[in-house]
Design a protein around this motif. Structure first.
Motif, PDB file in Angstrom:
ATOM      1  N   ASP A   1       2.421  -4.646  -2.066  1.00  0.00           N
ATOM      2  CA  ASP A   1       2.370  -5.270  -0.741  1.00  0.00           C
ATOM      3  C   ASP A   1       2.394  -6.795  -0.860  1.00  0.00           C
ATOM      4  OD1 ASP A   1       2.225  -4.985   2.095  1.00  0.00           O
ATOM      5  OD2 ASP A   1       0.134  -5.605   2.023  1.00  0.00           O
TER       6      ASP A   1
ATOM      7  N   ASN B   1       4.913  -9.692   0.670  1.00  0.00           N
ATOM      8  CA  ASN B   1       4.350 -10.629   1.651  1.00  0.00           C
ATOM      9  C   ASN B   1       4.608 -12.083   1.296  1.00  0.00           C
ATOM     10  OD1 ASN B   1       3.239  -8.696   3.347  1.00  0.00           O
ATOM     11  ND2 ASN B   1       1.259  -8.697   2.334  1.00  0.00           N
TER      12      ASN B   1
ATOM     13  N   GLY C   1      -1.778  -9.394  -0.613  1.00  0.00           N
ATOM     14  CA  GLY C   1      -1.626  -8.089   0.026  1.00  0.00           C
ATOM     15  C   GLY C   1      -2.476  -8.079   1.289  1.00  0.00           C
TER      16      GLY C   1
ATOM     17  N   GLN D   1      -3.303  -5.068   2.909  1.00  0.00           N
ATOM     18  CA  GLN D   1      -3.796  -3.714   3.128  1.00  0.00           C
ATOM     19  C   GLN D   1      -4.886  -3.401   2.111  1.00  0.00           C
ATOM     20  OE1 GLN D   1      -2.662  -2.019   5.612  1.00  0.00           O
ATOM     21  NE2 GLN D   1      -0.556  -2.631   6.005  1.00  0.00           N
TER      22      GLN D   1
ATOM     23  N   LYS E   1      -2.734   3.014   1.645  1.00  0.00           N
ATOM     24  CA  LYS E   1      -1.675   2.129   2.169  1.00  0.00           C
ATOM     25  C   LYS E   1      -0.935   1.445   1.008  1.00  0.00           C
ATOM     26  CE  LYS E   1      -2.707   2.255   6.685  1.00  0.00           C
ATOM     27  NZ  LYS E   1      -1.877   3.147   7.506  1.00  0.00           N
TER      28      LYS E   1
ATOM     29  N   THR F   1       1.562   3.868  -0.482  1.00  0.00           N
ATOM     30  CA  THR F   1       2.830   4.019   0.249  1.00  0.00           C
ATOM     31  C   THR F   1       3.673   2.741   0.114  1.00  0.00           C
ATOM     32  OG1 THR F   1       1.733   3.411   2.325  1.00  0.00           O
ATOM     33  CG2 THR F   1       2.019   5.750   1.890  1.00  0.00           C
ATOM     34  N   ALA F   2       3.035   1.582   0.039  1.00  0.00           N
ATOM     35  CA  ALA F   2       3.787   0.339  -0.201  1.00  0.00           C
ATOM     36  C   ALA F   2       4.468   0.401  -1.567  1.00  0.00           C
ATOM     37  CB  ALA F   2       2.860  -0.871  -0.124  1.00  0.00           C
ATOM     38  N   THR F   3       3.800   1.006  -2.531  1.00  0.00           N
ATOM     39  CA  THR F   3       4.360   1.142  -3.879  1.00  0.00           C
ATOM     40  C   THR F   3       5.600   2.032  -3.854  1.00  0.00           C
ATOM     41  OG1 THR F   3       2.146   0.896  -4.811  1.00  0.00           O
ATOM     42  CG2 THR F   3       3.818   1.911  -6.232  1.00  0.00           C
TER      43      THR F   3
ATOM     44  N   ARG G   1       7.578   2.560  -1.249  1.00  0.00           N
ATOM     45  CA  ARG G   1       8.653   1.831  -0.563  1.00  0.00           C
ATOM     46  C   ARG G   1       9.281   0.784  -1.479  1.00  0.00           C
ATOM     47  NH1 ARG G   1       4.705   1.411   3.391  1.00  0.00           N
ATOM     48  NH2 ARG G   1       4.779   3.314   4.616  1.00  0.00           N
ATOM     49  N   THR G   2       8.433   0.075  -2.217  1.00  0.00           N
ATOM     50  CA  THR G   2       8.952  -0.938  -3.143  1.00  0.00           C
ATOM     51  C   THR G   2       9.873  -0.301  -4.168  1.00  0.00           C
ATOM     52  OG1 THR G   2       7.092  -2.426  -2.889  1.00  0.00           O
ATOM     53  CG2 THR G   2       8.279  -2.558  -4.962  1.00  0.00           C
TER      54      THR G   2
END
Ligand code: GUN
Ligand code: FE
Length: 421
Positions: free
Chosen positions: A283, A287, A314, A316, A321, A324-326, A328-329
């Protein structure tokens, strides 16, 4: 004392593997796991049983990199890249922790937010302030969060008059802080902020203290390109960033390095050889526009990868969370890699946010017999109706994406039920 917990037991013992025991039994002996069973062995029939009904009993999370004194700036100041972001937002925010009353209030809230979101183990940066660092450790201890906390060392390129320490102060305060750490579940870790923040003299001294006292080390590595160029100017004698830590005895087994977004193959090989642990902060890397970390590549090369929220780069705190960011990345990485690298599955990313981090503290794989229990109990009964019966694996995947704090109805940390009893 023997105690039995009943529920749908979910754990990730190895990368990509998910163990599911539907309506299973987890037997504890004084908070230590005896075993996980699909039928309760007769010898435990008379033991007290906590029935979590249709809830999921899952491994709790390990947040392996976050900055406690940046919690007040959560969700703000995301408009600058790393080095400007540090000077403009992070350093002035951390400076406020000279005030111990303020530190007490912020850290009490942070500890509560961590444990109620199911994070039971952490590796955390404090600020440079000794008193506030003790307060942070005390609040984590009281809330039931376990792990490592570091008083930050930063004797150059800091914020003069606001957030600064001389080399002598940094060393003396580190020793005073270490001597005053008397907590059962929260231990000290040496924390040179990053190479641009520490003189050679300070780095050498910290390397010496680490060796003499057998302490672990945490820092930052190859997070952004301008940062790496700065390190190259500061250390023209070092070919790569990692060598600036190695020079002073800070690059060793169990050294935690956050980010490693731009570590090249040679730097990654040096990590593997030394037993340095990567903390991926998905995240934060987006950011503050640091880059898209090649996590799949790191895993393929056999690196030890863990996850961090990197509060407040980050935004989050809950590790579900961050997981899920991991994912998506890793999918963004796949896209920019021309579909040549595989993304991470939910099961893989959950492993990185649980077992991979817990292992840092000596734990085994998944719910391993002999380990103190670190677990969450998740009630997903208020999720939208699916219209068909779901398997436990489907419910687990949905829970990672959809959980809110109120869905976590109990938390076990180091064998103790610290939330929900
Ligand atoms: N590098 C040095 N300090 C920091 C920090 O506070 N946050 C992040 N993301 N990177 C850093
Ligand atoms: Fe960080």
């Amino acid at each position: 004392m023997i105690r039995v917990l009943k529920g749908h037991i979910v754990s990730a013992p190895r990368l990509g593997e998910l163990d599911v025991v539907e309506n299973g039994f987890l037997v504890l002996d004084g908070g230590v796991i005896r075993g996980v069973y699909d039928r309760l062995p007769a010898e435990y029939a008379a033991a007290p049983l906590t029935d979590y009904g249709d809830c999921l009993l899952m491994q709790s999370f390990a947040d392996m990199h976050l900055h406690a004194p940046q919690y007040p700036m959560l969700g703000m100041g995301m408009d600058l890249p790393l080095l400007d972001w540090l000077n403009t937002y992070a350093f002035p925010t951390e400076a406020r922790f000279a005030d111990t009353d303020y530190a007490r209030r912020v850290y009490r809230r942070l500890a509560s937010d961590l444990i109620t979101n199911g994070t039971t183990r952490v590796c955390m940066f404090s600020s440079l302030h000794t008193e506030a660092t003790w307060i942070l450790m005390e609040e984590l201890e009281k809330a039931g969060v376990t792990g490592y906390v570091g008083k930050v060392n930063m004797d150059r390129n800091n914020a003069p008059g606001v957030l600064e320490e001389t080399t002598e102060q940094s060393v003396a305060e580190t020793l005073r802080w270490l001597d005053g750490c008397r907590f059962d579940h929260v231990k000290p870790i040496l924390t040179p902020r990053f190479t641009p923040s520490c003189t050679d003299e300070l780095m050498a001294k910290l390397g010496q203290i680490a060796a003499e006292r057998g302490l672990c080390v945490q820092s930052h590595l190859s997070e952004s390109i301008p940062e790496m160029e700065w390190v190259r100017r500061l250390h023209p004698e070092c070919e790569r960033y990692w060598e600036t830590y190695d020079k002073y005895g800070l690059w060793k087994d169990h050294t935690l390095m956050a980010h490693c977004v731009h570590s090249d193959a040679a730097e990654r090989a040096a990590m593997k050889k030394a037993g340095v642990v990567a903390v991926h902060c998905a995240d934060s890397n987006v950011n503050i526009c640091s880059g898209i970390c090649p996590v799949r590549q790191m895993l393929n090369e056999g690196l030890w990868v863990t996850l961090g929220s990197d509060i407040a780069g980050g935004a989050q705190l809950p590790m579900y969370k961050v997981i899920t960011a991991t994912i998506r990345t890793s999918k963004n990485r796949r896209i920019v890699d021309d579909w040549q690298t595989d993304f991470l599955t939910v099961e893989e990313a959950y492993y990185l946010g649980t077992t991979s981090g817990h292992r840092y503290f000596g734990a085994g794989e998944g719910f391993a017999p002999g380990d103190k229990l670190h677990a969450i109990v998740l009630d997903d009964s208020d999720f939208p109706e699916s219209g068909k019966p779901l398997t436990v694996r489907e419910r687990f995947q949905r829970a990672i994406y959809m959980t809110h704090r109120h869905n976590i109805v109990a938390v076990w940390s180091d064998g103790r039920c610290v939330v929900g009893e």
